[in-house]
Design an enzyme around this catalytic site. Sequence first.
Site, mmCIF file in Angstrom:
data_model
loop_
_atom_site.group_PDB
_atom_site.id
_atom_site.type_symbol
_atom_site.label_atom_id
_atom_site.label_comp_id
_atom_site.label_asym_id
_atom_site.label_seq_id
_atom_site.Cartn_x
_atom_site.Cartn_y
_atom_site.Cartn_z
ATOM 1 N N HIS A 115 24.240 43.437 41.052
ATOM 2 C CA HIS A 115 24.298 41.982 41.697
ATOM 3 C C HIS A 115 24.078 41.795 42.719
ATOM 4 O O HIS A 115 24.645 40.526 43.660
ATOM 5 C CB HIS A 115 26.152 41.526 41.112
ATOM 6 C CG HIS A 115 27.098 41.464 40.260
ATOM 7 N ND1 HIS A 115 25.889 41.818 39.344
ATOM 8 C CD2 HIS A 115 28.362 41.379 39.496
ATOM 9 C CE1 HIS A 115 26.961 41.154 38.138
ATOM 10 N NE2 HIS A 115 28.298 42.112 38.638
ATOM 11 N N HIS A 190 29.249 33.907 37.584
ATOM 12 C CA HIS A 190 29.549 34.901 37.644
ATOM 13 C C HIS A 190 31.083 34.545 37.219
ATOM 14 O O HIS A 190 32.259 34.924 37.734
ATOM 15 C CB HIS A 190 29.717 35.684 38.168
ATOM 16 C CG HIS A 190 30.406 37.232 37.752
ATOM 17 N ND1 HIS A 190 31.726 37.689 37.032
ATOM 18 C CD2 HIS A 190 29.511 38.550 37.736
ATOM 19 C CE1 HIS A 190 31.373 38.520 37.041
ATOM 20 N NE2 HIS A 190 30.079 39.230 36.670
ATOM 21 N N GLU A 323 27.893 37.130 31.155
ATOM 22 C CA GLU A 323 27.005 36.632 31.945
ATOM 23 C C GLU A 323 25.784 36.215 31.293
ATOM 24 O O GLU A 323 24.791 37.177 30.715
ATOM 25 C CB GLU A 323 27.162 37.720 33.298
ATOM 26 C CG GLU A 323 28.662 37.558 33.756
ATOM 27 C CD GLU A 323 29.018 39.146 34.235
ATOM 28 O OE1 GLU A 323 28.573 39.797 35.052
ATOM 29 O OE2 GLU A 323 30.006 39.552 33.491
HETATM 30 C C1 GLA Z 1 29.475 42.300 35.966
HETATM 31 C C2 GLA Z 1 29.798 43.920 35.743
HETATM 32 C C3 GLA Z 1 31.214 44.627 36.117
HETATM 33 C C4 GLA Z 1 31.776 44.134 37.249
HETATM 34 C C5 GLA Z 1 31.530 42.863 36.973
HETATM 35 C C6 GLA Z 1 32.567 42.737 38.453
HETATM 36 O O1 GLA Z 1 30.584 41.662 35.176
HETATM 37 O O2 GLA Z 1 28.815 44.656 34.678
HETATM 38 O O3 GLA Z 1 30.551 45.897 35.440
HETATM 39 O O4 GLA Z 1 30.499 44.802 38.155
HETATM 40 O O5 GLA Z 1 30.944 42.066 37.087
HETATM 41 O O6 GLA Z 1 33.460 43.388 38.862
#
Ligand code: GLA
Length: 358
Positions: A115, A190, A323
């Site tokens: 991220h 997100h 996402e």
């Molecule tokens: C995304 C990732 C997860 C986790 C979340 C944040 O969805 O795929 O594995 O890292 O973000 O908590």
Amino acid sequence: MNILTTPAENVPGNRIIAAGYINTQQLWICELYHAGIRVQICNYGATIMSVILPDRNGVPLNIVAGFSLPQHYLGVHPYFGSTVGRFANRIANARFEIDGKVYQLSANEPPNHLHGGVQGLDKKVWRIESRYADADRTAITLGYDSPDGEEGYPGNVNLSVTYTLTANKELQVSYTAVTDKSTILNLTNHSYFNLSGFSSDTIAGHTLQVLAEAYAAKEAGGIPTGEILPVAGTSLDFRQPRIIGEVLGDFPADRGLDHYWLLQGAAGELLPMATLADASSGICMQVHTNQPGCQIYTANFWDGTITGEQGVRYNKHGAIAIETQNIPDAPNHAHFPSALLEPGDVYSAVTSFRFSYL
Ligand code: GLA
């Protein structure tokens, strides 16, 4: 401020609610309102703080996870409503190559990059570029200039995100970006949704449909193996609407859903991706995107330690993030859609969340 008591307005508009300072930079909330929906955006992380709409009986609900004040986002939280980048989700071993040159990113989920790194776009103070309202829509655009080398990424990249609320109860999120050097980019939002407004502390009872024939297989640690496999005959087959709780137990290592689904259709077109619905509130949310697919994550590691804006603890499976983005680790898989952004190109990613009632 109790955001649920502000009267709903049906004339499209927006207003800034000044909120405080971080060092010398001002943090603020901008509220967009239209068609009975109110969306609050904070310039820290260009974050969606709240999405408030009436349930089927007219009772206003905030259907996203978040906090009531911008300052609260400075603490630890799992990307509530954040703008995520420069590359959403994981890059294996925090490295990738462009034209034979290796770039090493921050390995904030060792050994991988997650991220956007330690200080990703979710932790930057964005500026207001413009605000807009006419009879059909209200919008705000935020901007951030990410310097060459930030978190290891090449290129000075000028980013903008526009949040638009339209007359047909749609929240559009649209990103543009340009670079002065070849780089990679993969932006998403997100937000975590619980369409009961968190009156139920799990989304296990929500219905989900995902219009994908295939998913990206992954290994432990969440890195794609490179295989694109059919969903048919697996617990990831959501081509017909299904109750999410039916499959949450099928992925013990992930503790729930945390997978990437691929959309079929021409890349770049705004296509229907997923529909989420909650029978208790009657709220239904349709997601469209021009991205290759989406990562769906059911808040598998929420553990009740955070109490959110709704005044309830956020527990395991308390919400679901959809996402829309390119495939995780795309830069390291030549057959995945390209994440390259070259000087002269304009990156354009668009996602819309359209609300209706069952
Ligand atoms: C995304 C990732 C997860 C986790 C979340 C944040 O969805 O795929 O594995 O890292 O973000 O908590």
